[in-house]
Design an enzyme around this catalytic site. Structure first.
Site, PDB file in Angstrom:
ATOM      1  N   TYR A  99       7.585  -4.623  -4.956  1.00  0.00           N
ATOM      2  CA  TYR A  99       7.241  -5.562  -3.890  1.00  0.00           C
ATOM      3  C   TYR A  99       7.996  -6.879  -4.063  1.00  0.00           C
ATOM      4  O   TYR A  99       8.711  -7.335  -3.161  1.00  0.00           O
ATOM      5  CB  TYR A  99       5.739  -5.857  -3.894  1.00  0.00           C
ATOM      6  CG  TYR A  99       4.824  -4.698  -3.608  1.00  0.00           C
ATOM      7  CD1 TYR A  99       4.128  -4.626  -2.396  1.00  0.00           C
ATOM      8  CD2 TYR A  99       4.619  -3.688  -4.539  1.00  0.00           C
ATOM      9  CE1 TYR A  99       3.259  -3.577  -2.127  1.00  0.00           C
ATOM     10  CE2 TYR A  99       3.750  -2.632  -4.278  1.00  0.00           C
ATOM     11  CZ  TYR A  99       3.084  -2.580  -3.070  1.00  0.00           C
ATOM     12  OH  TYR A  99       2.230  -1.533  -2.803  1.00  0.00           O
ATOM     13  N   ARG A 120     -10.704  -1.594  -6.074  1.00  0.00           N
ATOM     14  CA  ARG A 120      -9.338  -2.008  -5.764  1.00  0.00           C
ATOM     15  C   ARG A 120      -8.594  -2.293  -7.067  1.00  0.00           C
ATOM     16  O   ARG A 120      -8.962  -3.177  -7.838  1.00  0.00           O
ATOM     17  CB  ARG A 120      -9.362  -3.249  -4.866  1.00  0.00           C
ATOM     18  CG  ARG A 120      -8.005  -3.645  -4.340  1.00  0.00           C
ATOM     19  CD  ARG A 120      -8.120  -4.821  -3.382  1.00  0.00           C
ATOM     20  NE  ARG A 120      -6.817  -5.277  -2.955  1.00  0.00           N
ATOM     21  CZ  ARG A 120      -6.602  -6.378  -2.250  1.00  0.00           C
ATOM     22  NH1 ARG A 120      -7.650  -7.120  -1.862  1.00  0.00           N
ATOM     23  NH2 ARG A 120      -5.391  -6.743  -1.894  1.00  0.00           N
ATOM     24  N   HIS A 138       1.032  -7.081   6.345  1.00  0.00           N
ATOM     25  CA  HIS A 138       1.802  -6.212   5.446  1.00  0.00           C
ATOM     26  C   HIS A 138       1.790  -4.774   5.957  1.00  0.00           C
ATOM     27  O   HIS A 138       2.846  -4.123   6.046  1.00  0.00           O
ATOM     28  CB  HIS A 138       1.214  -6.281   4.034  1.00  0.00           C
ATOM     29  CG  HIS A 138       1.980  -5.484   3.029  1.00  0.00           C
ATOM     30  ND1 HIS A 138       3.089  -5.978   2.364  1.00  0.00           N
ATOM     31  CD2 HIS A 138       1.820  -4.210   2.577  1.00  0.00           C
ATOM     32  CE1 HIS A 138       3.567  -5.044   1.557  1.00  0.00           C
ATOM     33  NE2 HIS A 138       2.814  -3.956   1.663  1.00  0.00           N
ATOM     34  N   GLU A 139       0.607  -4.267   6.300  1.00  0.00           N
ATOM     35  CA  GLU A 139       0.519  -2.864   6.728  1.00  0.00           C
ATOM     36  C   GLU A 139       1.189  -2.655   8.089  1.00  0.00           C
ATOM     37  O   GLU A 139       1.786  -1.607   8.328  1.00  0.00           O
ATOM     38  CB  GLU A 139      -0.948  -2.411   6.765  1.00  0.00           C
ATOM     39  CG  GLU A 139      -1.727  -2.609   5.465  1.00  0.00           C
ATOM     40  CD  GLU A 139      -1.034  -2.081   4.217  1.00  0.00           C
ATOM     41  OE1 GLU A 139      -0.174  -1.186   4.332  1.00  0.00           O
ATOM     42  OE2 GLU A 139      -1.341  -2.584   3.125  1.00  0.00           O
ATOM     43  N   GLU A 175      -0.821   2.082   4.592  1.00  0.00           N
ATOM     44  CA  GLU A 175      -0.162   2.025   5.885  1.00  0.00           C
ATOM     45  C   GLU A 175      -0.147   3.351   6.632  1.00  0.00           C
ATOM     46  O   GLU A 175       0.842   3.674   7.318  1.00  0.00           O
ATOM     47  CB  GLU A 175       1.276   1.535   5.690  1.00  0.00           C
ATOM     48  CG  GLU A 175       2.187   2.430   4.849  1.00  0.00           C
ATOM     49  CD  GLU A 175       2.150   2.194   3.353  1.00  0.00           C
ATOM     50  OE1 GLU A 175       3.071   2.664   2.659  1.00  0.00           O
ATOM     51  OE2 GLU A 175       1.202   1.557   2.870  1.00  0.00           O
ATOM     52  N   ASP A 233       1.984   6.898 -10.154  1.00  0.00           N
ATOM     53  CA  ASP A 233       0.796   6.048 -10.284  1.00  0.00           C
ATOM     54  C   ASP A 233       0.921   5.111 -11.489  1.00  0.00           C
ATOM     55  O   ASP A 233       0.490   3.961 -11.434  1.00  0.00           O
ATOM     56  CB  ASP A 233      -0.473   6.897 -10.437  1.00  0.00           C
ATOM     57  CG  ASP A 233      -0.889   7.571  -9.138  1.00  0.00           C
ATOM     58  OD1 ASP A 233      -0.405   7.142  -8.074  1.00  0.00           O
ATOM     59  OD2 ASP A 233      -1.684   8.524  -9.198  1.00  0.00           O
ATOM     60  N   HIS A 265       4.818  -2.161   7.532  1.00  0.00           N
ATOM     61  CA  HIS A 265       5.157  -0.810   7.059  1.00  0.00           C
ATOM     62  C   HIS A 265       5.452   0.145   8.215  1.00  0.00           C
ATOM     63  O   HIS A 265       6.091   1.189   7.999  1.00  0.00           O
ATOM     64  CB  HIS A 265       4.010  -0.237   6.227  1.00  0.00           C
ATOM     65  CG  HIS A 265       4.151  -0.463   4.759  1.00  0.00           C
ATOM     66  ND1 HIS A 265       5.278  -0.100   4.047  1.00  0.00           N
ATOM     67  CD2 HIS A 265       3.303  -1.016   3.844  1.00  0.00           C
ATOM     68  CE1 HIS A 265       5.114  -0.402   2.771  1.00  0.00           C
ATOM     69  NE2 HIS A 265       3.920  -0.960   2.615  1.00  0.00           N
ATOM     70  N   GLU A 321       8.696  -1.262  -0.136  1.00  0.00           N
ATOM     71  CA  GLU A 321       7.831  -2.414  -0.364  1.00  0.00           C
ATOM     72  C   GLU A 321       8.547  -3.753  -0.322  1.00  0.00           C
ATOM     73  O   GLU A 321       8.001  -4.734   0.190  1.00  0.00           O
ATOM     74  CB  GLU A 321       7.086  -2.249  -1.691  1.00  0.00           C
ATOM     75  CG  GLU A 321       6.146  -1.043  -1.712  1.00  0.00           C
ATOM     76  CD  GLU A 321       5.042  -1.104  -0.649  1.00  0.00           C
ATOM     77  OE1 GLU A 321       4.866  -2.157   0.001  1.00  0.00           O
ATOM     78  OE2 GLU A 321       4.361  -0.079  -0.461  1.00  0.00           O
ATOM     79  N   GLY A 326      -4.680  -2.130   1.008  1.00  0.00           N
ATOM     80  CA  GLY A 326      -4.467  -1.475   2.293  1.00  0.00           C
ATOM     81  C   GLY A 326      -3.567  -0.279   2.096  1.00  0.00           C
ATOM     82  O   GLY A 326      -2.908  -0.147   1.059  1.00  0.00           O
TER      83      GLY A 326
END
Length: 614
Positions: free
Chosen positions: A387, A565, A299-300, A275, A379, A303, A322, A273
């Site tokens: 997290y 993903r 979770h989103e 946000e 990245d 955010h 996170e 996902g």
């Protein structure tokens, strides 16, 4: 005071700050570019201000003006991942407190790292092309020349011209549409984002989109093929969106963004996902995911407070986004499910953290909670560390400070204190000590250096309630110790929830490879190949490949390539590589179906030269 620079940005925010962007986009599917203008409203912070630097990446800049007057500009040398600085010299001097509108006319590159252009064949509908963006962490500069740092927050307005058979949506409130006066075959969509936000949250999607109302302030958007699946198969979980929003508001304060929509993207979207304000992006791997959709949405939604409203100042402090978001997400789960459910999810998170630390290496500085990001591509640093190591710290502090209600009081106060701004770890820590001023002696005993600046696992392992995990642990032990495979049957699965089945497979993955006879028997009695839940399938297929079951290889390759993903794709490719069964990765990447971020990171994992810049 924290330095007013960002190691991942060419722009200095000590001299000037962007207050507003006005975007004019013409989306060209034939040439895979966006022809654009952006007007940046910039506030000056120093006297004798004559120049500024913006971040760009592969942009073709044709013109720059300042308050309508022509401005000189030069593009500096290209950096491997940061792009190219755009140096603008103003035709006049400005003093502190003054504003200037800098307008840049430009065109994106067909290979812009923020943008993925899909052919009709790569969409669910097969009739129309599709465009989506992913700007986090430092890719907005390939779509907009800007001060591309999370330290900078600004509002924005946009008008987007697209072919009239398509629909545009953005991370903003929809502000109407009209025929394009310049071209009768096109339509213009307008958007406004009145809440200041960082550049990485700018998002655009153009495609044959439809939407359905799922709550008083929420819609679900997608191609009609997915919208049907969502409204039919997941109406129960989607209907929980409003409940989650209200629960989050009770915990963290008012939701300030107005609309909360969900957009389900094509399979190549690299994350579970994203946000983006007013428009959460979600992977279609969730469509067969039972409660996985609810988990991602929780979770989103979280955010909206931790990340979007209060933002890490630079990417070294990503854990502030996170770690707090995972904490709030699990507090939502606690309110809607139970404390045991929160504990169970936290245990799973600890295992994800162990896996990331094992992958990076326990001495790798990227496993620091606060890593040094100088010359590090964000990245490359992406993992579960910010997290789950972040959550583990907050959970540890929760236990020290007096429990979840007490500590959630701090989190809510922290959000209110720093709303609409960007913060560093030091600022967060200072406020923690201020809020718990009567417990400073306890906070002083925390080994802050070990938590923040030391690689590897945290210095303290939480003792979570194992009530929901006990059945998973017991079944895992049976499969690793039991000699008689005839003692296993489908009854073993009857009492396990989806979450527990995922945990059971995760536990097995931490063990030595099972004998081939065991995984074949597991398939025989549990029929795991028939399950479409992506979280289950991802773990089951890795378990099979790890045990060298050749029949699983085509299925693992299929999952690794049919969706993008990164949580699934990178580990699947890695385990296939380790078991010497990987087909030509180049064959797939040349089809262009992977998102550029995923493609480049998988290529690095596999040490393959894709011929693409990183």
């Amino acid at each position: 005071m924290a330095s007013a620079t960002d190691p991942c940005s060419f722009s200095s925010f000590s001299k000037c700050v962007t207050k507003h962007l006005n975007l004019t986009y013409h989306v060209d599917f034939d040439s895979h570019v966006i022809k654009a203008k952006v007007a940046l409203t910039v506030e000056v912070l120093v006297d004798n201000f004559t120049s500024l630097t913006l971040d760009t990446k592969d942009l073709k800049v044709s013109k720059v003006t300042a308050n309508g007057q022509a401005a000189k500009f030069t593009l500096g040398p290209k950096h491997s991942f940061m792009g190219t600085p755009l140096e603008i010299t103003l035709p006049f001097d400005l003093s502190r407190g003054q504003h200037v509108i800098v307008e840049v006319t430009y065109e994106t590159a067909p290979s812009a790292s923020a943008l993925q252009w899909l052919t009709p064949e790569q969409t669910a509908g097969k009739k129309h092309p599709y465009l989506f963006s992913q700007c986090q962490a430092t890719h907005c500069r390939s779509m907009v020349p800007c001060q591309d740092t999370p330290a900078m927050k600004h509002t924005y307005y946009a008008q987007v011209s697209v072919p009239k058979e398509l629909v545009a949506v953005m991370s903003a409130v929809r502000d109407g549409q009209e025929p394009d006066p310049q071209d009768s075959s096109r339509a213009i969509y307008r958007f406004r984002q009145p809440v200041p936000m960082p550049s990485y949250l700018i998002a655009i999607v153009v495609g044959a989109l439809e939407s359905r109302e799922i709550g008083p302030r929420s819609r679900v958007w997608s191609e009609k093929e997915y919208v049907g699946d969502l409204s039919m198969s997941h109406s129960f979980y989607i209907s929980r969106t409003e409940t989650m929003l209200k629960t989050a508001e009770d915990l963290a304060g008012p939701y300030v963004w107005g609309q909360y929509d969900i957009l389900v993207l094509p399979p190549s979207f690299p994350y579970g996902g994203m946000e983006n304000p007013c428009l959460t992006f979600a992977t279609p791997t969730l469509l067969a995911g039972d409660r996985s959709l609810s988990n991602v949405i929780a979770h989103e939604i979280s955010h909206s407070w931790t990340g979007n409203l209060v933002t890490n100042k630079t990417w070294e402090h990503f854990w502030l986004n996170e770690g707090h978001t995972v904490y709030l997400e699990r507090m939502i789960g606690r309110s809607m499910e139970s404390e045991q459910f929160r504990q169970f999810k936290a245990m799973g998170g600890w295992k994800d953290l162990q896996e990331s630390v094992n992958t990076f290496g326990a001495n790798n500085p990227l496993t620091n909670l606060v890593p040094n990001m100088n010359e590090v591509d964000p990245d490359d640093a992406f993992s579960s560390v910010p997290y789950e190591k972040g959550f583990a710290l907050l959970y540890h502090l929760e236990e020290l400070m007096g429990g979840p209600e007490v500590f959630m009081g701090f989190v809510k106060s922290y959000i209110q204190m720093f709303a609409y701004s960007s913060v560093t770890t030091e600022e967060w820590k200072k406020y923690l000590f201020t809020y718990f001023k009567n417990k400073v002696d306890i906070l002083n005993k925390v080994d802050w250096n070990a938590w923040m600046h030391t690689p590897g696992m945290p210095p303290v392992k939480p003792q979570y309630d194992t009530t929901m995990a006990d059945a998973c642990i017991a079944l895992c032990k049976r499969w690793t110790k039991e000699g008689d495979l005839g003692n296993f049957s489908e009854v073993d699965m009857k009492t396990l929830s989806t979450h527990q089945l995922i945990e059971f497979l995760s536990l097995l993955l931490q063990e030595d490879p099972l004998p081939l006879s065991h995984v074949k028997r597991m398939q025989e009695v549990y029929r795991l190949n028939a399950l479409n839940n992506a979280e289950i399938r991802f773990r089951w297929l890795r378990l099979c490949v790890k045990s060298k079951w050749e029949d699983a290889v085509p299925m693992a390759l299929k999952m690794a390539t049919e969706q993008g993903r990164m949580k699934f794709t990178r580990p699947l490719f890695n385990i296939l590589l380790k078991t010497r069964v990987l087909f030509s990765y180049l064959e797939h990447t040349h089809k262009g179906s992977m998102h550029p971020v995923t493609s480049n990171l998988v290529a690095k994992d596999l040490k393959v030269d894709t011929g693409k810049s990183t």
